[in-house]
Each structure stands twice: as C-alpha cells, then as structure tokens.
Design an enzyme around this catalytic site. Sequence first.
Site, PDB file in Angstrom:
ATOM      1  N   ARG A  18       0.861  -1.187   0.000  1.00  0.00           N
ATOM      2  CA  ARG A  18       0.000   0.000   0.000  1.00  0.00           C
ATOM      3  C   ARG A  18       0.889   1.226   0.000  1.00  0.00           C
ATOM      4  O   ARG A  18       1.933   1.265   0.678  1.00  0.00           O
ATOM      5  CB  ARG A  18      -0.901   0.035   1.247  1.00  0.00           C
ATOM      6  CG  ARG A  18      -2.059  -0.964   1.232  1.00  0.00           C
ATOM      7  CD  ARG A  18      -3.123  -0.647   0.175  1.00  0.00           C
ATOM      8  NE  ARG A  18      -4.255  -1.568   0.203  1.00  0.00           N
ATOM      9  CZ  ARG A  18      -4.364  -2.674  -0.528  1.00  0.00           C
ATOM     10  NH1 ARG A  18      -3.408  -3.009  -1.385  1.00  0.00           N
ATOM     11  NH2 ARG A  18      -5.448  -3.427  -0.446  1.00  0.00           N
TER      12      ARG A  18
ATOM     13  N   HIS B 131      -1.420  -0.397  -9.850  1.00  0.00           N
ATOM     14  CA  HIS B 131      -2.004  -1.335  -8.869  1.00  0.00           C
ATOM     15  C   HIS B 131      -2.489  -2.622  -9.559  1.00  0.00           C
ATOM     16  O   HIS B 131      -3.675  -2.971  -9.504  1.00  0.00           O
ATOM     17  CB  HIS B 131      -3.152  -0.663  -8.104  1.00  0.00           C
ATOM     18  CG  HIS B 131      -3.426  -1.342  -6.787  1.00  0.00           C
ATOM     19  ND1 HIS B 131      -3.762  -0.674  -5.640  1.00  0.00           N
ATOM     20  CD2 HIS B 131      -3.418  -2.659  -6.441  1.00  0.00           C
ATOM     21  CE1 HIS B 131      -3.950  -1.539  -4.654  1.00  0.00           C
ATOM     22  NE2 HIS B 131      -3.738  -2.759  -5.117  1.00  0.00           N
TER      23      HIS B 131
HETATM   24  P1  NAP Z   1      -1.604 -11.314   5.117  1.00  0.00           P
HETATM   25  O1  NAP Z   1      -1.794 -12.772   4.821  1.00  0.00           O
HETATM   26  O2  NAP Z   1      -2.541 -10.651   6.064  1.00  0.00           O
HETATM   27  O3  NAP Z   1      -0.116 -11.145   5.628  1.00  0.00           O
HETATM   28  C1  NAP Z   1       0.339  -9.988   6.257  1.00  0.00           C
HETATM   29  C2  NAP Z   1       1.751 -10.232   6.760  1.00  0.00           C
HETATM   30  O4  NAP Z   1       2.266  -9.000   7.256  1.00  0.00           O
HETATM   31  C3  NAP Z   1       1.844 -11.247   7.893  1.00  0.00           C
HETATM   32  O5  NAP Z   1       3.002 -12.012   7.726  1.00  0.00           O
HETATM   33  C4  NAP Z   1       1.985 -10.357   9.125  1.00  0.00           C
HETATM   34  O6  NAP Z   1       2.747 -10.945  10.162  1.00  0.00           O
HETATM   35  C5  NAP Z   1       2.792  -9.197   8.566  1.00  0.00           C
HETATM   36  N1  NAP Z   1       2.623  -7.995   9.373  1.00  0.00           N
HETATM   37  C6  NAP Z   1       1.483  -7.293   9.611  1.00  0.00           C
HETATM   38  N2  NAP Z   1       1.725  -6.235  10.394  1.00  0.00           N
HETATM   39  C7  NAP Z   1       3.052  -6.275  10.674  1.00  0.00           C
HETATM   40  C8  NAP Z   1       3.895  -5.452  11.437  1.00  0.00           C
HETATM   41  N3  NAP Z   1       3.447  -4.369  12.075  1.00  0.00           N
HETATM   42  N4  NAP Z   1       5.198  -5.802  11.521  1.00  0.00           N
HETATM   43  C9  NAP Z   1       5.663  -6.891  10.883  1.00  0.00           C
HETATM   44  N5  NAP Z   1       4.904  -7.727  10.139  1.00  0.00           N
HETATM   45  C10 NAP Z   1       3.611  -7.404  10.029  1.00  0.00           C
HETATM   46  O7  NAP Z   1      -1.655 -10.488   3.775  1.00  0.00           O
HETATM   47  P2  NAP Z   1      -1.457 -10.975   2.265  1.00  0.00           P
HETATM   48  O8  NAP Z   1      -2.650 -11.702   1.784  1.00  0.00           O
HETATM   49  O9  NAP Z   1      -0.119 -11.639   2.159  1.00  0.00           O
HETATM   50  O10 NAP Z   1      -1.410  -9.549   1.527  1.00  0.00           O
HETATM   51  C11 NAP Z   1      -0.454  -8.580   1.910  1.00  0.00           C
HETATM   52  C12 NAP Z   1      -0.810  -7.215   1.385  1.00  0.00           C
HETATM   53  O11 NAP Z   1      -0.533  -7.152  -0.009  1.00  0.00           O
HETATM   54  C13 NAP Z   1      -2.292  -6.838   1.461  1.00  0.00           C
HETATM   55  O12 NAP Z   1      -2.646  -6.373   2.751  1.00  0.00           O
HETATM   56  C14 NAP Z   1      -2.396  -5.753   0.414  1.00  0.00           C
HETATM   57  O13 NAP Z   1      -2.132  -4.499   1.005  1.00  0.00           O
HETATM   58  C15 NAP Z   1      -1.277  -6.090  -0.570  1.00  0.00           C
HETATM   59  N6  NAP Z   1      -1.776  -6.535  -1.892  1.00  0.00           N
HETATM   60  C16 NAP Z   1      -1.449  -5.812  -2.983  1.00  0.00           C
HETATM   61  C17 NAP Z   1      -1.851  -6.238  -4.232  1.00  0.00           C
HETATM   62  C18 NAP Z   1      -1.446  -5.487  -5.461  1.00  0.00           C
HETATM   63  O14 NAP Z   1      -1.935  -5.781  -6.551  1.00  0.00           O
HETATM   64  N7  NAP Z   1      -0.559  -4.534  -5.377  1.00  0.00           N
HETATM   65  C19 NAP Z   1      -2.611  -7.398  -4.366  1.00  0.00           C
HETATM   66  C20 NAP Z   1      -2.929  -8.099  -3.226  1.00  0.00           C
HETATM   67  C21 NAP Z   1      -2.502  -7.671  -1.983  1.00  0.00           C
HETATM   68  P3  NAP Z   1       2.094 -11.935  11.255  1.00  0.00           P
HETATM   69  O15 NAP Z   1       1.473 -13.063  10.486  1.00  0.00           O
HETATM   70  O16 NAP Z   1       3.264 -12.369  12.056  1.00  0.00           O
HETATM   71  O17 NAP Z   1       1.075 -11.137  12.011  1.00  0.00           O
HETATM   72  C1  GLV Z   2      -5.150  -5.572  -3.709  1.00  0.00           C
HETATM   73  O1  GLV Z   2      -4.502  -4.615  -3.525  1.00  0.00           O
HETATM   74  C2  GLV Z   2      -5.579  -6.449  -2.664  1.00  0.00           C
HETATM   75  O2  GLV Z   2      -5.380  -6.109  -1.496  1.00  0.00           O
HETATM   76  O3  GLV Z   2      -6.157  -7.499  -2.995  1.00  0.00           O
END
Ligand code: NAP
Ligand code: GLV
Length: 307
Positions: free
Chosen positions: A222, A270
């Site tokens: 983000r 994005h």
């Molecule tokens: P997720 O499964 O919720 O994973 C989040 C990770 O971040 C977990 O490993 C968590 O650690 C860690 N985390 C959260 N807060 C933290 C902190 N303060 N310090 C250190 N580590 C922290 O999320 P995801 O499904 O992998 O997706 C990640 C992000 O990618 C989404 O939230 C979104 O913003 C972004 N995204 C972008 C796109 C795009 O097209 N650009 C697409 C999809 C997603 P713990 O497990 O140890 O709590």
């Molecule tokens: C895209 O940014 C997502 O969070 O799925």
Amino acid sequence: MLFLYVEQNQNTWLEALQKWCPSLSVVTQNDAYDPEQVRWVAAWNPPPGLFAPFQQLKGVFALGAGVDAFVRRPDLADNIPLVRLLDAGMAQQMVEYILWSVLTVQRDFDTYAQLQQQQTWQVSMARSRAEMRLGVLGLGALGQSVAQQLAELGYPVQGWKRSAIDLPGVDVLTGEAGLEQVIRHSDVLISLLPNTPQTQGLLSYERLSRLPQGAVLVNVARGVQVVDEDLIRLLDDGHLRLAVLDVFYPEPLPSEHPFWAHPKVVVTPHVAAETLPYPAAEQVAESLRQLDQGETPAGLVTGREGY
Ligand code: NAP
Ligand code: GLV
C-alpha cells in the site's frame, strides 16, 4: 441475498458468483431490491456509506487480500464477520511481478532502457542470483509464496513478520531488530505488508537510507507505507538505484506527482496481483457456506487492525 459492489468487470463477477453460488440471489446498485433482504455484501473499494443501508448483514466479503478499506469505518460494525481472499490466484501473479522487478536490476534492463534513449551500446556485468539479496516485509498468504519461490530459484531471502515461523529456505526475522537486519542486507526490499497504523510511514528516510548503496525498493503493498519525499530524496542523491511502485497514496496517482516522470521510478497502476473473479467467487461461496453453518472461514479477519 448478496449485494455485489465492484468498479470493474461487474458482469464477469456476476457470472462467477452465479456459477459458485447458484442458489443465491445477487444484486448490484443497478437493480431494484430491498436492502432489508441483503444478508451478504461482496465488495472491492467500497465507497463511504456503502454498508449503511444493510441492517441485516450476516457477513462481508472483501474481494481482495487487503482489508484496509473495510476496517475502522462508521458504516460497518466490528461485529459483522469480515472475510478476505487468501491467495485466490494472486500469489502467483505477485511472484511474477517481483521476479520481473528483481530481474530488471539483476540483468540491468533498467540501465539498458536508459542507454537506448542515448543510442549507446554499453555492456554491464550481470550479477548471479546468489548476489541479489532479497528482503520481503510481510510473510502472509502472498509474502510467503514470494519469499519461498524466489528462495527456490536461488536468491538469498530474508523475511520479516510479527511472529516467528519456520519457512524453508527463508531467514525469518521479527521485531525492530529484525527489520533493521533485513533492511541492512537487502539489495531488493519488497513490501507485502498490510496497511495498518503500525505500517503507515514505515518506509521513511531513516529506514530506507540503511539499505545498501544501490538497493531497490519494490512496493506492492500500500502506498501509505512509503514516505514519497524521502524515497525521491534517496533516489536523487544516488543512494537507491530504482523504485518499482505498484501502489500509491492516493490512487490513481495524481498527474502532477513526481513519481510519474522520475527516471528511477517504475509506475504500474495497482496491478501486481489482480483479483481473478472465478477463483475469488469460489472462495466467497465456501466462506459464505461456512459462516452460514457457524464455521470459521480461513480468511476471517479476526482483528480490526487492518489485516
Ligand atoms: P496477510 O496474509 O494478512 O499477511 C500480512 C503479513 O504482514 C503477515 O506475515 C503479518 O505478520 C505481517 N505484518 C502485519 N503487520 C506487521 C507489522 N506491524 N510488523 C511486521 N509484520 C507485520 O496479507 P497478504 O494476503 O499476504 O497480503 C499482503 C498485502 O498485499 C495486502 O494487505 C495488500 O495491502 C497487498 N496486496 C497488494 C496487491 C497489489 O496488486 N498490489 C494485491 C494483493 C494484496 P504476522 O502473520 O506475524 O502477524
Ligand atoms: C489488492 O490490492 C488487494 O489487497 O487485494
């Protein structure tokens, strides 16, 4: 009844939901319906007030991985179950996007693009995968896939998350000291952190300046996590080589923003990992069934911190 709110590809979403939830009545803002009949909402980028008319909600499905737009909002009470997508086809796209970013610098494709503008034939020495140290901030559904698949390709990978886990091939670190260690040893730093109060402004001058000379930032998480002026300063003074940015604050990136024309910034709109309607609808259908039967879907967002 399920209310669907998406800004793009609405017909494909309707078809996908009809395929996976054939007995469900799905309506959109284009239909005449009684909000009192709506039990479920599936949405992406919900505008302010979207949830207000629905007073009989049993659950909300975020049609993406990040739920920052669904939390801390006055029209959606914290006791309404919120379920997000887990991977649903996004992890593979994320791996591809990160690999493209890493190869751009490892194989000097960014340099060759600039040299082409000057019609200059000049060869640089390529680096091996073992020489490209990668740091992945956030090891969730997407970060784990990225970290593991790049480690399997031979890149040295460190990852950072809140609580420790064992991830084969990846050096997993936690806490402020762990972040410091990842930053100091990453030739490419990749953010896959959710947007929470703790991650906003995390990538500031103080932290980014500790990256090795010539390092690259890839932000696919983000935009609010990066302090834009600090990043530009570090690119301009030559400390950082490149920033590959897929996410911004605000979005769309305003036309006057310096990132657009910066020679060391790659801007994508994005799209690092787009939600694919069919795998997403399949996951929504299963989560809806689980919620309806009092079970806990895997993607249930348990806190309202933002992930
Ligand atoms: P997720 O499964 O919720 O994973 C989040 C990770 O971040 C977990 O490993 C968590 O650690 C860690 N985390 C959260 N807060 C933290 C902190 N303060 N310090 C250190 N580590 C922290 O999320 P995801 O499904 O992998 O997706 C990640 C992000 O990618 C989404 O939230 C979104 O913003 C972004 N995204 C972008 C796109 C795009 O097209 N650009 C697409 C999809 C997603 P713990 O497990 O140890 O709590
Ligand atoms: C895209 O940014 C997502 O969070 O799925």
